[in-house]
Design a protein around this motif. Structure first.
Motif, PDB file in Angstrom:
ATOM      1  N   ALA A 170       9.048  -9.699  -3.107  1.00 17.05           N
ATOM      2  CA  ALA A 170       9.301  -8.221  -3.063  1.00 17.05           C
ATOM      3  C   ALA A 170       9.113  -7.710  -1.793  1.00 17.05           C
ATOM      4  O   ALA A 170       9.218  -6.705  -1.853  1.00 17.05           O
ATOM      5  N   PHE A 171       8.657  -8.432  -0.869  1.00 16.25           N
ATOM      6  CA  PHE A 171       8.401  -7.810   0.522  1.00 16.25           C
ATOM      7  C   PHE A 171       9.342  -6.706   0.954  1.00 16.25           C
ATOM      8  O   PHE A 171       9.401  -5.722   1.347  1.00 16.25           O
ATOM      9  N   ALA A 172      10.629  -7.354   1.157  1.00 16.45           N
ATOM     10  CA  ALA A 172      11.792  -6.631   1.636  1.00 16.45           C
ATOM     11  C   ALA A 172      12.065  -5.360   0.831  1.00 16.45           C
ATOM     12  O   ALA A 172      12.388  -4.216   1.472  1.00 16.45           O
ATOM     13  N   ALA A 173      12.081  -5.501  -0.291  1.00 18.99           N
ATOM     14  CA  ALA A 173      12.455  -4.572  -1.209  1.00 18.99           C
ATOM     15  C   ALA A 173      11.370  -3.364  -1.209  1.00 18.99           C
ATOM     16  O   ALA A 173      11.814  -2.357  -1.384  1.00 18.99           O
ATOM     17  N   LEU A 174      10.324  -3.754  -0.918  1.00 20.21           N
ATOM     18  CA  LEU A 174       9.033  -2.789  -0.877  1.00 20.21           C
ATOM     19  C   LEU A 174       8.983  -1.946   0.253  1.00 20.21           C
ATOM     20  O   LEU A 174       8.515  -0.721   0.212  1.00 20.21           O
ATOM     21  N   ALA A 175       9.657  -2.193   1.365  1.00 13.38           N
ATOM     22  CA  ALA A 175       9.813  -1.514   2.733  1.00 13.38           C
ATOM     23  C   ALA A 175      10.750  -0.465   2.641  1.00 13.38           C
ATOM     24  O   ALA A 175      11.616  -0.594   1.701  1.00 13.38           O
TER      25      ALA A 175
ATOM     26  N   SER B 250      17.601 -11.050   2.947  1.00 16.49           N
ATOM     27  CA  SER B 250      16.482 -10.621   1.984  1.00 16.49           C
ATOM     28  C   SER B 250      16.944  -8.920   1.606  1.00 16.49           C
ATOM     29  O   SER B 250      17.689  -8.402   2.257  1.00 16.49           O
ATOM     30  N   PRO B 251      16.482  -8.606   0.264  1.00 11.58           N
ATOM     31  CA  PRO B 251      16.964  -7.525  -0.367  1.00 11.58           C
ATOM     32  C   PRO B 251      16.281  -6.066   0.241  1.00 11.58           C
ATOM     33  O   PRO B 251      15.758  -5.424  -0.403  1.00 11.58           O
ATOM     34  N   TRP B 252      16.616  -5.773   1.546  1.00 10.05           N
ATOM     35  CA  TRP B 252      16.021  -4.500   1.957  1.00 10.05           C
ATOM     36  C   TRP B 252      16.786  -3.520   1.351  1.00 10.05           C
ATOM     37  O   TRP B 252      18.218  -3.712   1.121  1.00 10.05           O
ATOM     38  N   ARG B 253      16.258  -2.240   1.454  1.00 14.96           N
ATOM     39  CA  ARG B 253      16.874  -1.158   1.000  1.00 14.96           C
ATOM     40  C   ARG B 253      17.775  -0.626   2.017  1.00 14.96           C
ATOM     41  O   ARG B 253      18.955  -0.215   1.556  1.00 14.96           O
TER      42      ARG B 253
ATOM     43  N   ARG C  35       0.857  -1.104   0.106  1.00 15.88           N
ATOM     44  CA  ARG C  35       0.053  -0.047   0.092  1.00 15.88           C
ATOM     45  C   ARG C  35       0.956   1.320   0.089  1.00 15.88           C
ATOM     46  O   ARG C  35       0.455   2.254  -0.699  1.00 15.88           O
ATOM     47  N   TYR C  36       1.998   1.241   0.604  1.00 15.24           N
ATOM     48  CA  TYR C  36       3.004   2.268   0.693  1.00 15.24           C
ATOM     49  C   TYR C  36       4.286   1.997   0.514  1.00 15.24           C
ATOM     50  O   TYR C  36       5.358   1.869   1.256  1.00 15.24           O
ATOM     51  N   PRO C  37       4.278   1.540  -0.797  1.00  6.70           N
ATOM     52  CA  PRO C  37       5.627   1.312  -1.059  1.00  6.70           C
ATOM     53  C   PRO C  37       6.948   2.181  -1.113  1.00  6.70           C
ATOM     54  O   PRO C  37       6.679   3.740  -1.343  1.00  6.70           O
ATOM     55  N   GLY C  38       8.185   1.783  -0.413  1.00 10.27           N
ATOM     56  CA  GLY C  38       9.166   2.689  -0.089  1.00 10.27           C
ATOM     57  C   GLY C  38       9.164   3.618   0.960  1.00 10.27           C
ATOM     58  O   GLY C  38       9.956   4.523   1.381  1.00 10.27           O
TER      59      GLY C  38
END
Length: 366
Positions: free
Chosen positions: A185-190, A241-244, A160-163
């Motif tokens: 895609a979860f981690a990358a969307l946070a 996981s690919p977190w920002r 709902r709130y990507p990034g």
């Protein structure tokens, strides 16, 4: 004149909406309700989207009841509570008993804890099963948890709130690992992950018995910490996981801190009456583990020393099961480990001042 008044009201309303939209969005993933939650709930520039619960110090059903009751006391029943994983991915109470028979006793076992190995000033928590009825000393909640699973809620919010969504996790990472496995895609969307867990090489710095009793856990096993040891497989999945961005608060900076009676009294004095009673009833003598995680996110300037490391956790069922593994870039195995900013030391006085100040924010707003 009437038209000007209407325009002014509209402008003020738009400004208020914009201020709300500019608040930093956060989800708290934890096993209960304590000062860390109050810090984030009280911060005027923070929008707590929800609290997801997980088993760790207590079972998930008890953690959910504690969060619901804490929100009632704080006057924040607008924040949803979503229950998460009851059991770790692979680890279990019986496996932990077997591990102790092979490799020695653990200092703290959370929901599996029945007694301290040796005498301690801290109280021994009552033992419950995962499905036992929950009755809290501070009263049972009248509100109910959301009709959703924590992993699904986490995925739904970052989509709902990507990034935009920060996840602050101060318990085992089971919910986050499940969310990542359900949605790659979860981690990358946070926006970022901040978690309290892991241990590098903590040293006792406070000259008092109470803090020393907790530091003894790390004298012979400096890389072991409860949150990650409770569910090492989840910790490893989350670490790769690919977190920002990842910020880790290991045990190390907490040895400079303590939840003293004096600090609790200062916070209670600043808080509104209902919160003051709740804070005043808390047991002193514990380091400020989770409060550091909330504090460094709210005020990164309190970090006095940090280090960029690649982190994973040992998932081999041996003496190092659940231990933190760390490398500088050129030495990592390169199996998906992510770079993380690891907090080594903080300005303790600045953290305490922030905690006291935040307890008074709600009174100002009222």
């Amino acid at each position: 004149m009437r038209l000007l008044s209407i325009i002014l009201v509209v402008l003020l309303s738009v400004s208020a909406v914009q201020a709300q939209d500019n608040r930093r969005k956060v989800i708290i993933d934890d096993e209960g309700f304590a000062l860390m939650h109050l810090m984030l709930l009280q911060a005027p520039d923070v929008d707590v989207l929800g609290i997801t619960t997980v088993s760790g110090n207590v079972w998930a059903n008890r953690a959910t009841a504690m969060a619901l009751r804490g929100l009632e006391i704080a006057g924040r029943t607008d924040v949803p509570v979503v229950q998460g994983a009851t059991y770790p991915l692979l680890n279990s109470e019986k496996l932990t008993d077997r591990w102790e028979a092979l490799y020695g006793k653990l200092t703290w076992k959370g929901a599996w804890m029945k007694q301290w190995v040796e005498p301690t000033q801290q109280s021994t928590p009552p033992y419950f099963g995962p499905d036992d009825p929950v009755h809290l000393p501070e009263g049972d909640p009248t509100t109910k948890p959301a009709d959703e699973i924590a992993a699904n809620f986490l995925i739904r919010m970052v989509r709902r709130y990507p990034g935009e969504v920060t996840i602050i996790a101060c318990g085992p990472l089971t919910n986050l690992a499940l969310a990542q496995r359900l949605d790659p895609a979860f981690a990358a969307l946070a926006r970022e992950l901040v978690y309290m867990g892991g241990s590098l090489n903590p040293r006792q710095t406070l000259d008092n018995v109470s803090a020393e009793q907790f530091a003894r856990e790390f004298v012979n096993t400096p890389r072991r910490e409860f949150n990650m040891r409770f569910d090492p497989e989840a910790a490893s999945i989350v670490s790769r996981s690919p977190w920002r961005k990842i910020t880790i608060v290991p045990v190390d900076p907490s040895t400079d801190t303590q939840r003293t009676r004096a600090l609790l009294d200062r916070m209670a004095k600043a808080a509104p009456p209902t919160l003051a009673t709740y804070i005043g009833a808390m047991e002193p003598g514990f380091p400020l583990w989770d409060e550091i995680a909330a504090g460094v996110w709210l005020d990164p300037g309190m970090i006095s020393r940090r280090e960029m490391l690649f982190i994973d956790y040992n998932t081999q069922f041996g003496p190092g099961y659940g231990d933190m593994l760390s490398w500088h870039r050129d030495y990592r195995p390169d199996l998906g480990e992510q770079p993380a900013e690891v907090v080594r030391t903080i300005d303790t006085k600045r953290l305490e001042a922030l905690m006291v100040r935040l307890m008074g924010e709600r009174r100002k707003a009222d």
